[in-house]
Design an enzyme around this catalytic site. Structure first.
Site, mmCIF file in Angstrom:
data_model
loop_
_atom_site.group_PDB
_atom_site.id
_atom_site.type_symbol
_atom_site.label_atom_id
_atom_site.label_comp_id
_atom_site.label_asym_id
_atom_site.label_seq_id
_atom_site.Cartn_x
_atom_site.Cartn_y
_atom_site.Cartn_z
ATOM 1 N N HIS A 109 0.822 -1.220 0.000
ATOM 2 C CA HIS A 109 0.000 0.000 0.000
ATOM 3 C C HIS A 109 0.853 1.267 0.000
ATOM 4 C CE1 HIS A 109 -3.017 2.991 0.877
ATOM 5 N NE2 HIS A 109 -2.461 3.240 2.047
ATOM 6 N N HIS A 152 4.005 6.881 5.491
ATOM 7 C CA HIS A 152 2.810 7.588 5.963
ATOM 8 C C HIS A 152 1.951 6.789 6.927
ATOM 9 C CE1 HIS A 152 0.569 5.403 2.761
ATOM 10 N NE2 HIS A 152 -0.499 5.690 3.469
ATOM 11 N N GLU A 165 0.998 5.447 12.469
ATOM 12 C CA GLU A 165 -0.392 5.062 12.758
ATOM 13 C C GLU A 165 -0.535 3.573 13.043
ATOM 14 O OE1 GLU A 165 -4.517 4.896 10.190
ATOM 15 O OE2 GLU A 165 -3.178 6.615 9.922
ATOM 16 N N ASP A 166 0.215 2.732 12.330
ATOM 17 C CA ASP A 166 -0.048 1.296 12.358
ATOM 18 C C ASP A 166 1.082 0.428 12.890
ATOM 19 O OD1 ASP A 166 -2.580 1.637 11.303
ATOM 20 O OD2 ASP A 166 -1.909 1.461 9.237
ATOM 21 N N ASP A 180 -3.240 8.376 -1.200
ATOM 22 C CA ASP A 180 -3.642 7.301 -0.294
ATOM 23 C C ASP A 180 -5.091 6.888 -0.546
ATOM 24 O OD1 ASP A 180 -3.432 5.750 2.398
ATOM 25 O OD2 ASP A 180 -5.108 7.114 2.746
ATOM 26 N N ASP A 188 -17.325 13.087 -29.763
ATOM 27 C CA ASP A 188 -17.722 13.460 -28.409
ATOM 28 C C ASP A 188 -17.039 12.612 -27.339
ATOM 29 O OD1 ASP A 188 -19.489 15.477 -29.220
ATOM 30 O OD2 ASP A 188 -21.095 14.021 -29.550
#
Length: 716
Positions: A100, A124, A128-129, A189, A306
Site C-alpha cells: 500500500h 505515511h 499510525e499502524d 492514499d 464526443d
C-alpha cells in the site's frame, strides 16, 4: 490500518489501462509481484547497502523521469524502515501491507513529486499502524518528513469516537495550510484505497465513496490534481451509480472506433500547424467515464468526436494563441465554447485555451491548447510545484511554517478561508457539515475591498453576498454591519457579489448591535453562518419584537393565478394591494423588494430584477415585503438545449413528473444547432422549484435552465 483488496470496478475496466482518462504509457503495477519483492526485504551484505531494493524499482524509475539528479538513498532508507515495521501485516487481499505505501508513493512519483514527499509517502502509515514513533521519523528523516507523516496520521477512534473522522480531516486541513504536500499524500492514499475497495461490505464501500465524493474530490479539484480527481470520480461513479456506470461503460465499449473521428481531425490540425510553422504536439485525449456520462446528459446522442478532445501542446504562451488563430481561421469555430484560462487562470492554477471547431463533415471537436508546463500543472496541480517552501534562503531541513516569511503559492483564497472558519467551529458535526457545504461550491470569485482607503482583495465562493464579504473582512466586528457600498453605490446586505466587484461593508459605531436571523438567509460562507448563529445563540432576545414597538401597516394578498401570499409593510394606515411583478415573476424563496405604483398598489420584484434597479436609480423608495404562507406559484423558465428529436416530449415529461402544469410554452427556431424553450408553469408548491429545474437540466441535450428575465422598464 487499511484492509481493502482488489476492486471489481478495476476489473470491469473503469481504471484499467484502456479506460478513458487513464494516462497512457505506464501499465498498472502488479501488486502480487511487488508483494513478493517486498517480502524478500533488503538483501544482506555490504554491497546491498548501496543498492535500491527491487520492490521500489518502479518508484525510482518514475522519480528519476521527473528528477534525473534525485538522490535515491533516502528513499532506500525509508523503504527499509517501512518494510521492516509493516512486516507481518497483510491486507485483506493477501498482499503484504507494504504494497500500500509503495503504491501510494508510485502514484506521487508518476505525478512528479519531489523526494521529501515520496519519503513521507513510504512512511505515511508507520506511526499510525506500527511501533515506529514520530520522534524516530524526525530523528532519521528530518522535520519536514515528520510533519508530513504526522499530517496524514489518523486520530484514534478510541479517543475521539464518532468525531474521529471529521477531526482527522480538520487536522489534515490545518496541516495542509502549512504544507500542501500533506493533502497530496492523502489524495494518493485515498486513490489507492478506492482502487482496492472491492472486498468491503457494500454499505462501507458506499460510505467511503460518499466521503470521497463530498470531500476528497473537491479538494483534488481545488489543488488542481486532475489526474487523481478524474480517476477518483470514475471509482465513485461505479460504486454510487452502478447502473449509470454500466450504461456508460457499454456506450464506450460499443464505440470502439470513436477515436477515429478525432484522429482524423488531429491529423488535419497537425498538418495545418506544420504549414504555419508552429511547433506543436497534437494528441487525442479520451474522456474518462464521468466526463462521457456528463456529455451524454448534455447532448443526448453522441458522435465519435464526443468521446474525447484534442490536446495541443506547444513551447511558449504566445504559441498557444498562434494555434488558436490557425484553428479559427481554417475551421469553423463554435464561439460559445471559447474560454481563455491563460489570461485568467482558474483558482486551482489551471491554465489552457479551450475552443471547439467544426470539421467539414460536421463533426465538432473540443480542443485544449496549452504549453508543456501548463499541461504538467493541469495534470498534477500543486504536486508539480515540487517543494514550494524551499528557496535560496530556506534550509532544506527547516520545518514548514516556522519563520512566518515563506510565500506559499499553493495556499489560495479558498484554503485560507477554510482555515479561518474552521477555528470557529469547535463542534465536529458543525465542522463536518460546513466543510461539505463549503467544498460543494465549485467556483470562486475575487472582490476588491475598500476600508478607509485601504485596498485589498477577498476570495469568496460564487453566490456570496455582502454579508459574507463583511465577515470575511471584519470577522465578528461585522455583527454591527448596516449595509455596504458595492462599486461605489449603497446596496443591501443581501446583494449577491460578482467577480471583480468593489465592496465596502458599512459598520455601525454602536458595537452592541448585532445581526438579525434574516442574515442567515443571505450568508453563503460557513464563516458568516457560524458567526451569525453563534451571536444569535447568545442573544436569543434578538429574534423577538418588543411588545411596545409600533407595527407598520401590512397588506396581504394572494396572486389570483397562483395563490402565492405576499405581505408589504408601509408607514401610512391603509392596507395596500400587493401583486408580483410580471417582469421577473418572483416565487418563494426568492429575495424580494417592493415599490408603490400608481393607485397605491405594491408590485413585488426579485431583488436582482433589472426593473427594480431602474426604479432605484429614479429615486423610488423600496417597500419591505415578505412571503406569507408558501402555496402554489407560477413561474417562467427558459431551457437552453442542443436540438434533437423528442426533446420537447422529454422536457414536458420531466415537468409533469415534478407535478408542474404547463400554462404556456414557446419554442424558438433552432440557431447553430441550439434551441430555446420557454415555459410558463404552475407549481403546486414553490418549494419544488429547485427540484423542477434540476429535473429539466437532467434531460439529455439540455445544458442550462434559468428563470426568465424581461427587459428593464420602470413602472409608473
Amino acid at each position: 490500518m487499511s484492509a481493502e483488496a482488489t476492486n471489481p470496478v478495476s476489473e470491469a475496466g473503469a481504471t484499467g489501462p484502456d479506460a478513458p482518462g487513464r494516462r497512457r504509457g505506464r501499465p498498472r503495477i502488479d501488486l502480487r509481484r511487488l508483494g513478493r519483492a517486498a517480502l524478500l526485504g533488503a538483501t544482506a551484505g555490504p554491497a546491498a547497502r548501496d543498492r535500491l531494493p527491487d520492490a521500489i524499482g518502479h518508484v525510482a524509475e518514475a522519480h528519476r523521469a521527473h528528477h534525473p539528479e534525485a538522490d535515491l538513498a533516502v528513499l532506500r532508507r525509508a523503504y527499509v524502515l517501512a518494510e521492516s515495521s509493516h512486516r507481518g501485516q497483510f491486507r485483506k487481499s493477501g498482499e503484504p501491507y507494504i504494497t500500500h505505501p509503495l503504491a501510494v508513493t508510485l502514484i506521487l512519483a508518476e505525478l512528479g513529486a519531489e523526494t521529501t514527499t515520496l519519503t513521507a509517502a513510504l512512511l505515511h502509515d508507520t506511526v499510525e499502524d506500527t511501533e515506529v514513533t514520530l520522534d524516530q521519523v524526525r530523528h532519521e528523516f528530518g522535520d519536514e518528513v515528520a510533519y508530513l507523516v504526522d499530517g496524514v496520521t489518523k486520530l484514534e477512534k478510541v479517543d475521539y469516537g464518532a468525531a474521529a473522522e471529521p477531526e482527522t480531516f480538520r487536522k489534515m486541513l490545518v496541516a495542509t495550510g502549512n504544507d500542501v504536500r500533506v493533502m497530496s499524500i492523502k489524495l494518493a492514499d485515498r486513490l489507492h484505497n478506492m482502487r482496492t475497495l472491492g472486498v468491503m461490505r457494500p454499505e462501507k464501500q458506499a460510505r467511503i465513496a460518499k466521503v470521497t465524493r463530498d470531500v476528497l474530490i473537491p479538494l483534488a479539484e481545488r489543488l488542481g490534481v486532475q489526474a487523481l480527481k478524474t480517476e477518483l470520480e470514475d471509482l465513485v461513479f461505479a460504486i454510487l451509480h452502478p447502473e449509470e456506470y454500466e450504461a456508460t461503460r457499454a456506450l464506450i465499449a460499443g464505440n470502439t472506433g470513436a477515436g477515429d473521428a478525432l484522429a482524423a481531425i488531429a491529423e488535419q490540425v497537425s498538418g495545418l500547424l506544420r504549414e504555419a510553422g508552429v511547433g506543436a504536439e497534437v494528441l487525442v485525449r479520451p474522456r474518462h467515464f464521468v466526463s462521457v456520462h456528463r456529455v451524454r446528459l448534455k447532448r443526448g446522442d453522441l458522435r465519435g468526436s464526443d468521446f474525447g478532445r484534442l490536446l495541443v501542446l506547444v513551447a511558449e504562451d504566445a504559441d498557444c494563441y498562434a494555434v488558436l488563430g490557425e484553428l479559427h481561421t481554417c475551421f469553423t469555430p463554435v464561439v460559445s465554447e471559447f474560454k481563455d484560462f491563460i489570461a485568467a487562470p482558474k483558482f486551482n492554477l489551471y491554465q489552457s485555451l479551450h475552443t471547439a471547431v467544426a470539421a467539414p463533415d460536421g463533426a465538432v471537436a473540443e480542443v485544449l491548447i496549452r504549453t508543456h508546463q501548463m499541461h504538467k500543472v493541469a495534470e498534477a496541480g500543486v504536486v508539480a510545484l515540487g517543494n514550494p517552501y524551499s528557496g535560496p534562503d530556506t534550509a532544506a531541513d527547516q520545518p514548514p511554517g516556522d519563520d512566518g516569511e515563506r510565500a506559499d503559492p499553493t495556499r489560495p483564497g479558498w484554503l485560507s478561508r477554510l482555515l479561518d472558519w474552521q477555528q470557529a467551529a469547535p463542534d465536529p458535526d458543525t465542522f463536518w457539515t460546513s466543510l461539505r457545504a463549503d467544498l460543494a461550491q465549485d467556483q470562486e470569485i475575487t472582490v476588491f475591498r475598500t476600508d478607509g482607503g485601504t485596498p485589498g482583495t477577498i476570495s469568496l465562493p460564487a453566490g456570496a453576498t455582502c454579508v459574507d464579504a463583511a465577515y470575511a473582512q471584519h470577522g465578528e466586528a461585522a455583527h454591527s454591519c448596516l449595509g455596504a457600498r458595492v462599486n461605489g453605490r449603497l446596496a443591501p446586505l443581501s446583494t449577491v457579489l460578482q467577480d471583480g466587484d468593489t465592496v465596502q461593508p458599512l459598520l455601525a459605531q454602536d458595537t452592541a448591535s448585532g445581526p438579525s436571523p434574516q442574515w442567515l438567509d443571505h450568508a453563503r460562507t460557513p464563516a458568516a453562518r457560524i458567526a451569525i448563529t453563534g451571536w444569535l445563540r447568545t442573544h436569543p432576545e434578538a429574534a423577538k419584537i418588543p411588545a411596545a414597538a409600533p407595527r407598520p401597516a401590512v397588506g396581504v394578498t394572494a396572486d389570483r393565478r397562483s395563490g402565492t401570499r405576499l405581505r408589504a409593510e408601509l408607514p401610512g394606515t391603509e392596507t395596500p394591494a400587493v401583486r408580483p411583478a410580471g417582469c421577473c415573476t418572483p416565487v418563494p424563496p426568492d429575495e424580494i423588494t417592493g415599490f408603490v405604483v400608481r393607485g397605491g398598489a405594491v408590485t413585488v420584484h426579485r431583488t436582482a430584477c433589472a426593473s427594480a434597479d431602474a426604479m432605484r436609480r429614479l429615486g423610488r423608495a423600496p417597500v419591505t415585503v415578505h412571503w406569507g404562507d408558501t402555496a402554489a406559484c407560477r413561474v417562467t423558465l427558459v431551457a437552453e438545449s442542443f436540438g434533437r428529436p423528442r426533446l420537447l416530449a422529454d422536457l414536458t415529461e420531466a415537468i409533469a413528473t415534478e407535478g408542474a402544469a404547463v400554462v404556456a410554452a414557446t419554442v424558438e427556431p433552432p440557431s447553430e444547432q441550439r434551441v430555446r424553450h420557454t415555459y410558463t408553469l404552475q407549481l403546486p408548491d414553490a418549494a419544488g422549484l429547485p427540484a423542477l429545474m434540476r429535473a429539466m437540466r437532467d434531460v439529455p441535450g439540455v445544458y442550462d435552465v434559468s428563470r426568465a428575465r424581461h427587459p428593464a422598464s420602470p413602472q409608473p
